[in-house]
Design a protein around this motif. Structure first.
Motif, PDB file in Angstrom:
ATOM      1  N   ASN A 131      -1.504   0.103   2.784  1.00 57.20           N
ATOM      2  CA  ASN A 131      -1.081   0.358   1.400  1.00 57.20           C
ATOM      3  C   ASN A 131       0.432   0.470   1.274  1.00 57.20           C
ATOM      4  O   ASN A 131       0.935   1.199   0.424  1.00 57.20           O
ATOM      5  N   SER A 164      -4.223  -2.348  -6.935  1.00 61.28           N
ATOM      6  CA  SER A 164      -3.991  -1.006  -6.385  1.00 61.28           C
ATOM      7  C   SER A 164      -2.513  -0.715  -6.145  1.00 61.28           C
ATOM      8  O   SER A 164      -2.101   0.458  -6.165  1.00 61.28           O
ATOM      9  N   THR A 211      -1.048   6.754  -1.454  1.00 60.98           N
ATOM     10  CA  THR A 211      -1.961   6.351  -2.520  1.00 60.98           C
ATOM     11  C   THR A 211      -2.227   7.488  -3.493  1.00 60.98           C
ATOM     12  O   THR A 211      -2.214   7.286  -4.704  1.00 60.98           O
TER      13      THR A 211
END
Length: 527
Positions: free
Chosen positions: A96, A438, A118
């Motif tokens: 991520n 995302s 996140t």
């Protein structure tokens, strides 16, 4: 809420005065993006900062290299003086990696598979630190007796440190614990948990080891002992594959269908054989389960154990099970929840100005969307009462289910009255049917204009709540009476009977002749 005390007013002023520092600190932790059990730079930053602010800091608390425990008291410690617990989390998530940018791009020098925040724990931890320091400033100015304990909690994403800290006594002796988390989804947005706290979580690693491949299917037919034509065990990779597929296919049979449970897996190691027909000697797979009750966790564990034993037997391996986490379901405490709710009403919900909205519109435009006049979801700037949040949460749960989802703050609730509250993190409104990629949420958690309002608001709530508890002996007594009643009704001692799982091949940053890199190469050849 009743009028703020002089100490509470001082604390809010301190939060405001240090806003620029908080913003810089948050950006720093975001830039590190270190993942579970490997948060070396993040932990070192907190330790140095806390010592500079006058705290005594134990590094490597409870045998965890990236954990710490910081303590401070206002004058000589006296018997019975209340001590408030707060904490920081700072672990990120592999795969991520995102820059604090309005477009999708990794942080400089890295690829997308590196770690990134996140939730974001970067903002969570700095909000905790900011609230802690504001409380300390008010205690010093107004002569409030008591103490502060601030723990560094690594590996939250695998529910890692808190069950271990709990079992080792790091939450004992506290008058109260304040637990903040960023969130944006109803009903847990700008509110406090009431009755339905998070449930249990178990996580374990199954390690398959093939150390005697020659003994699997051994016979006398090979012309040359140990030859490449001899029968050999399938090996550890095959065991892992069988475990992965079998457990996934049996997932629906492992538990009765009750709300809010899940099982997920992650492969830590695979391979080990580099050429020819040699079987892999080692493979590891981690399972994480989130369940409402410990009985359900034990049922899943028994099923996974059976699957692992059979997979090992079929592939010529032996199997070891190593615990990563065993955390308890949470205990409610209305008395402390009311304290935090009053503090939230005093601070209000976070607010995002035009600079933040311009950033949000730039993201929308870059994704081919029409920029919105109000680009953030409206729930971010509203408070919701604990009772209303509870009502919404219960709509999708069976009446008999006492806990839902999981988070390891629950282990704290068994050692002192604990409030779990949520302040809105930035999230964008979406046209009907559209789902943002995302990276957008990850980026909003790192851009100062979009994440700072959450950090500042949460810091204010933490400081106001801590000072109310420190100054109000009657409130403390009510919290503890409720805590002792609830704990006595169905006591659960710490479940941690394992060492910190720090020696496994957790994803991490490495230093090589090529420079600093992620354990998966940052860029593919030719990229």
């Amino acid at each position: 809420m009743s009028q703020l005390s002089a100490a509470q007013s001082t604390a809010l002023a301190s939060v405001t005065a240090r806003a620029a520092e908080h913003s810089d600190w948050c950006a720093t932790i975001f830039s590190y993006g270190e993942t579970a059990w490997r948060e070396y730079r993040s932990c070192a930053w907190y330790v140095e900062k806390l010592r500079a602010e006058g705290f005594d800091v134990e590094e490597g608390s409870a045998g965890m290299p990236t954990a710490f425990c910081a303590t401070w008291s206002n004058g000589p410690e006296s018997a019975g003086a209340p001590v408030i617990g707060m904490y920081a989390e700072y672990d990120a998530v592999p795969g991520n990696c995102q820059a604090a940018s309005t477009r999708r791009e990794p942080r400089e020098g890295l690829g997308y598979q590196a770690g990134g925040h996140t939730d974001p724990h970067s903002g969570l931890g700095i909000a905790g630190l900011a609230g802690l320091l504001a409380t300390k400033a008010a205690m010093e100015k107004h002569g409030i007796k008591g103490g502060l304990r601030f723990t560094g909690e690594p590996a939250e994403k695998v529910r890692g440190s808190k069950p271990i800290h709990a079992a080792k006594g790091y939450y004992d002796g506290l008058a109260a614990i304040l637990s903040f988390h960023p969130f944006y989804m109803l009903p847990m947005c700008n509110t406090v948990r009431w009755n339905t706290h998070c449930g249990a979580a178990y996580a374990m690693i199954y390690r398959f080891i093939c150390d005697e491949p020659q003994n699997w299917g051994a016979h006398d037919g090979a012309p040359i002992p140990q030859s490449h034509s001899a029968v050999r065990a399938p090996g550890a990779n095959d065991a892992l594959n069988l475990m992965f597929l079998t457990s996934k296919s049996l997932r629906d049979s492992m538990l009765p269908h009750q709300g809010g449970w899940s099982i997920s897996e992650a492969i830590l190691t695979a391979g080990q054989a580099t050429a020819d027909n040699l079987p892999a000697g080692l493979a590891e797979i981690q399972y994480m389960m989130r369940v409402p009750t410990l009985a359900m966790a034990e049922a899943v564990t028994a099923a996974l154990d059976r699957n692992a034993e059979h997979a090992a037997a079929m592939t010529g391996c032996r199997v070891e099970r190593h615990w990563v986490c065993k955390s308890r379901p949470g205990l409610a405490n209305h008395a402390i929840a009311n304290v935090v709710w009053e503090a939230m009403q005093a601070t209000g919900a976070p607010a995002w100005g035009e600079a933040a909205k311009d950033i949000a519109r730039e993201i929308q435009s870059g994704l081919g969307l029409s920029p919105m006049a109000e680009p953030f979801i409206p729930e971010m700037t509203r408070l919701i009462t604990p009772q209303e949040a509870e009502r919404i949460l219960r709509e999708d749960l069976p009446p008999s289910q006492a806990n839902s989802t999981s988070d390891d703050y629950t282990d704290m609730t068994w050692h002192a009255p604990t409030a779990r509250f949520y302040i809105a993190r930035p999230a964008l409104s979406a046209p009907k049917g559209y789902v943002y990629p995302s990276w957008v949420m990850n980026a909003l958690g790192g851009i100062p204009e979009t994440i700072d309002p959450m950090v500042q608001t949460a810091a204010g709530v933490l400081a106001l709540s801590a000072l109310r508890i420190l100054e109000d002996a009657e409130t403390r007594a009510a919290m503890w009476a409720e805590f002792e009643t609830r704990r006595a009704a169905a006591p659960i001692p710490p479940l941690c009977d394992y060492d910190p799982p720090i020696h496994f091949r957790w994803p991490e940053y490495v230093t090589t002749p090529r420079g600093r890199d992620w354990w998966i190469p940052s860029t593919m050849p030719g990229a």
